[in-house]
Design an enzyme around this catalytic site. Structure first.
Site, PDB file in Angstrom:
ATOM      1  N   TYR A 192      36.017  33.063  38.622  1.00 56.75           N
ATOM      2  CA  TYR A 192      36.417  32.531  39.868  1.00 56.75           C
ATOM      3  C   TYR A 192      36.107  31.101  40.169  1.00 56.75           C
ATOM      4  CZ  TYR A 192      32.118  34.359  41.318  1.00 56.75           C
ATOM      5  OH  TYR A 192      30.411  34.706  41.344  1.00 56.75           O
ATOM      6  N   GLY A 193      34.712  30.924  39.712  1.00 53.79           N
ATOM      7  CA  GLY A 193      34.006  29.674  40.103  1.00 53.79           C
ATOM      8  C   GLY A 193      32.553  29.910  40.043  1.00 53.79           C
ATOM      9  N   ASP A 236      36.862  46.744  43.685  1.00 57.06           N
ATOM     10  CA  ASP A 236      36.028  46.435  42.673  1.00 57.06           C
ATOM     11  C   ASP A 236      34.474  46.455  43.072  1.00 57.06           C
ATOM     12  OD1 ASP A 236      34.977  45.413  40.387  1.00 57.06           O
ATOM     13  OD2 ASP A 236      35.287  43.135  40.951  1.00 57.06           O
TER      14      ASP A 236
END
Lengths: 345, 443
Positions: B32-33, B153
């Site tokens: 994601y980053g 998750d």
């Protein structure tokens, strides 16, 4: 909270009084009176009708469903409480709102497809836009909305309660249409979704008739129905006040004892409603029976009936002003400031 | 006139991330980053974790390409949620074509804490800490689920713990609202939930996400807090070239090794699972759990060739032994493990005080049938949490004498604005890169 209206950002940050709304809009106009003076616009409801049509055109080309379309319209409304419309290209905002709403409502559309369709739809005012402009506008939109993107819709109230009130398919359809129409008013910024949903049901029960199969927009033409709706609300209000008095003010106002989800259709209400109806004068007209059931239900469930009265009036006066709507006038007014300010580039 | 209010001008954020926050260092990165640790520049109390989403690039040029659906979801959900056991979003800054989500900072996470206890001398997490963690975790789950949010998750790395011992569910990057989705919650996401924590109904091909999927993961996390190892440590089968989702045989086998084969008696809807026909090809458990998380580590070399077993454990569970659960054995083996004398000298205490109710809770969470599995609300009412002598403490570190190591913050990349390209390594834990469950990018 994500699925609880009472705790939601919608209720906390995006539900206003009429005065607050008027003040916000005034403030935007006061920031640059020149701009407002140079580019006069028709009344807000007519602009809303126009934008609603643009939303519908684009959604139709993309096959977007009503839920996302509704959310997109709320996004645009929120945005224009923060930004003066004359500073923006409304066509870009329509496309961007729809793009973002589709992601939020789990029916994503590709950004390139949206841009492509919008260009075909609005050749004069959208030709200079591309995916990166739309992406940039998305940042602007989300930022002005403080990333508060979850919108609670009145459709849910309707789906939950149409069985409770034995709505015919035609009545459900008419209520659905009334909800669709309310996005052209300020109501989504003024009232909780369940109040609007219940108002739509009331209008459907009272105003719908078979000759008027177009529903919604024409429903208000049935003035007998409107009187009935007003009477029903007055009756429910009286009943509710009497009940509150009898209970020693136990059901104090301000404490919401039901949520827009689930508990609405909870067993208590339905069983009581049914019993009272059975005790009643055994009405022969099924429409009156339905009304009675509805008013009993309202009276017993601590619903903001004042709010419903106001919603009813707003929707009806909207249908009135719909008659004077002229598509071309709005379109040209919007085009003028877009072109003059180079907002299409 | 504010330039941001004119669309002809470029969009500019009203708040600049570096004006408001001072970045102290880099914490971790993923698909994601990147995540940075920061302090407020204007006296904002506390510390912050700033998640910067990877900007989209066309060549070298960063451009606007539309925000990914998962980022939109995470932004929207985090803006609504507000609960002591869910990580708190402070603000979102959209600046220079990048998204910065500013969260409250948490010094620890369960992965770190578990890892710390595996260091020599290996010593169990104090029983009261486990109880408090579980209670807070369930409390956060209950909040999410009553608000129609599925986390999807949950795993130790996503469960944050503050230095004052508050547990906070983090990383809602895969979370979804499950109230009447327009599409099946399955579509769109290729991979959901790191495989070790994936519920059996998902492994068997179910397309219906329910809160029970999160509860299975919570059960797995409970087991891992007890044994310090993932209880079902399978290997992920990769998607083949035709992009069909493969049956996760190895992961399912790990579950069967401990739990026995599922039967339609215990799980009536089992036979309608899309991958039901795969079950006979799994091996029945061999002997069961030996405790200490060793269950399932023996005897399964080459289970692909176990077809001769089929006649012994038919689908209906006609061989009772094949469907017997060894979880109880696993549990008692784990909590009654000997503690080394060095660890004892350091004050480590045995988990045996968790007793029968601990097993009960674990078995309720690791229930095959998702409809019978404990809900978060039920689990919070479990006698495990009501047992004397100690009441549940809102600080999971209460009574713990040592201090857990702090989150590692690296100085390699302090420039949140330009930032080096997101890599895939997480600073902090050396073994983290071994963990499976990279997400497939959506849209």
């Amino acid at each position: 909270m994500a699925a609880n209206y009472w705790e939601s950002t919608q209720r906390r940050y995006w539900q206003f009084t009429k005065e607050e709304l008027a003040a916000m809009r005034q403030k935007l106009e006061d920031e640059d009176p020149n701009l407002v003076h140079m580019y006069p616009l028709p009344q807000l409801r007519h602009i809303n009708i126009y934008l609603n049509r643009q939303f519908n055109h684009l959604a139709k080309r993309l096959g977007v469903r009503q839920q996302a379309l509704a959310t997109a319209q709320v996004y645009l409304k929120r945005f224009y409480t923060r930004v003066e419309i004359r500073r923006t290209n409304p066509y870009l905002l329509v496309a961007t709102s729809l793009y973002l709403a589709c992601k939020m409502e789990e029916c994503p559309q590709h950004i390139r497809l949206i841009v492509q369709e919008a260009r075909v739809l609005w050749p004069e005012t959208f030709h200079g836009q591309d995916t990166s402009k739309l992406g940039e506008c998305e940042f602007f939109l989300i930022s002005e909305m403080s990333s508060q993107l979850i919108v609670h819709q009145p459709y849910r109230t309707l789906t939950q309660l149409q069985g409770e009130f034995n709505l015919t398919p035609e009545e459900s359809q008419a209520a659905w249409q009334a909800i669709n129409d309310h996005y052209m008013t300020d109501l989504p910024l003024l009232y909780p979704p369940h109040i609007i949903g219940l108002t739509a049901i009331l209008l459907a029960i009272t105003c719908y008739n078979r000759q008027n199969a177009a529903g919604g927009a024409n429903a208000a033409g049935n003035s007998g129905g409107l009187v009935m709706a007003a009477n029903a609300l007055a009756h429910a209000q009286a009943q509710s006040q009497a009940r509150a008095a009898a209970m020693g003010g136990n059901s104090g106002p301000g404490t919401p004892n039901l949520t827009p989800q689930g508990s609405f259709a909870g067993g208590n209400f339905s069983s009581q409603g049914g019993r009272e109806l059975g005790d009643g004068s055994n009405p022969t007209d099924p429409k009156i029976a339905k009304m009675q059931r509805f008013t009993n239900w309202l009276a017993e469930s601590n619903i903001d009936i004042e709010g419903m009265i106001d919603c009813t009036q707003e929707i009806i006066s909207f249908y009135d002003c719909h008659e004077q709507y002229e598509d071309l006038v709005v379109r040209d007014n919007i085009k003028r400031f877009i072109k003059a300010r180079g907002l299409d580039k | 006139m504010n330039p941001a209010r004119n669309l002809r001008a470029e969009y500019q954020s009203k708040v600049r991330v570096t004006d408001k926050y001072k970045v102290i260092g880099f914490i971790s990165s993923g698909t994601y980053g990147r995540v940075y640790k920061a302090h407020g520049r204007h006296g904002q109390p506390g510390e912050f974790a700033i998640k910067k989403f990877k900007p989209d690039k066309e060549g070298e040029q960063v451009t606007y390409t539309g925000i990914s659906q998962s980022a939109v979801r995470e932004m929207a959900l985090c803006s609504e949620l507000n609960h002591a056991n869910v990580i708190k979003l402070i603000e979102i800054i959209l600046e220079d074509k990048c998204i910065f989500m500013v969260f409250e900072y948490a010094e620890h996470d369960l992965l770190q804490i578990i890892h710390h206890h595996t260091q020599q001398p290996r010593h169990p997490i104090p029983p009261n800490t486990i109880k408090s963690i579980m209670f807070q975790l369930l409390n956060g789950c209950q909040y999410l689920h009553t608000n129609w949010v599925l986390h999807r998750d949950l795993k130790p790395a996503n469960i944050m713990v503050t230095s004052s011992g508050e547990v906070k569910i983090g990383d809602l990057g895969l979370a979804r609202l499950f109230y009447k989705p327009l599409h099946s919650l399955f579509s769109g996401d290729k991979v959901v939930v790191t495989i070790w924590y994936r519920a059996p109904e998902l492994l068997l091909g179910s397309r219906h996400y329910t809160p029970a999927i999160d509860m299975w993961a919570v059960g797995c996390i409970f087991a891992e807090l007890l044994s310090l190892r993932p209880i079902f440590k399978g290997e992920e089968a990769k998607m083949d070239s035709k992009k069909t989702v493969p049956f996760q045989r190895n992961q399912m086998q790990k579950i069967v090794d401990v739990m026995g084969l599922p039967t339609k008696e215990r799980w009536p809807l089992l036979t309608s699972m899309p991958e039901y026909s795969q079950l006979p090809s799994l091996s029945p458990p061999l002997g069961g759990g030996g405790g200490g998380g060793h269950a399932g580590h023996h005897g399964h070399h080459g289970y692909g060739s176990h077809h001769h077993h089929q006649s012994h454990h038919g689908r209906g569970g006609n061989n009772a032994a094949a469907s017997v659960s060894h979880l109880e054995k696993w549990y008692y083996g784990t909590i009654n493990q000997q503690i080394s004398s060095t660890a004892q000298a350091n004050g480590a205490s045995s988990l045996s005080v968790l007793g029968a109710q601990g097993y009960n809770l674990l078995a309720g969470l690791l229930e095959y049938d998702p409809e019978k599995r404990l809900t978060a609300a039920n689990a919070l009412q479990h006698p495990f949490f009501a047992e004397s002598p100690d009441p549940i403490n809102a600080n999971c570190f209460a009574g713990v004498k040592m201090e857990y190591p702090h989150r590692r913050v690296s100085q390699d990349d302090n420039d949140i604005r330009t930032g080096s390209l997101p890599g895939t390594k997480r600073s902090g834990l050396p073994d983290d890169s071994l963990r499976p469950g990279k997400r497939v990018k959506e849209n």
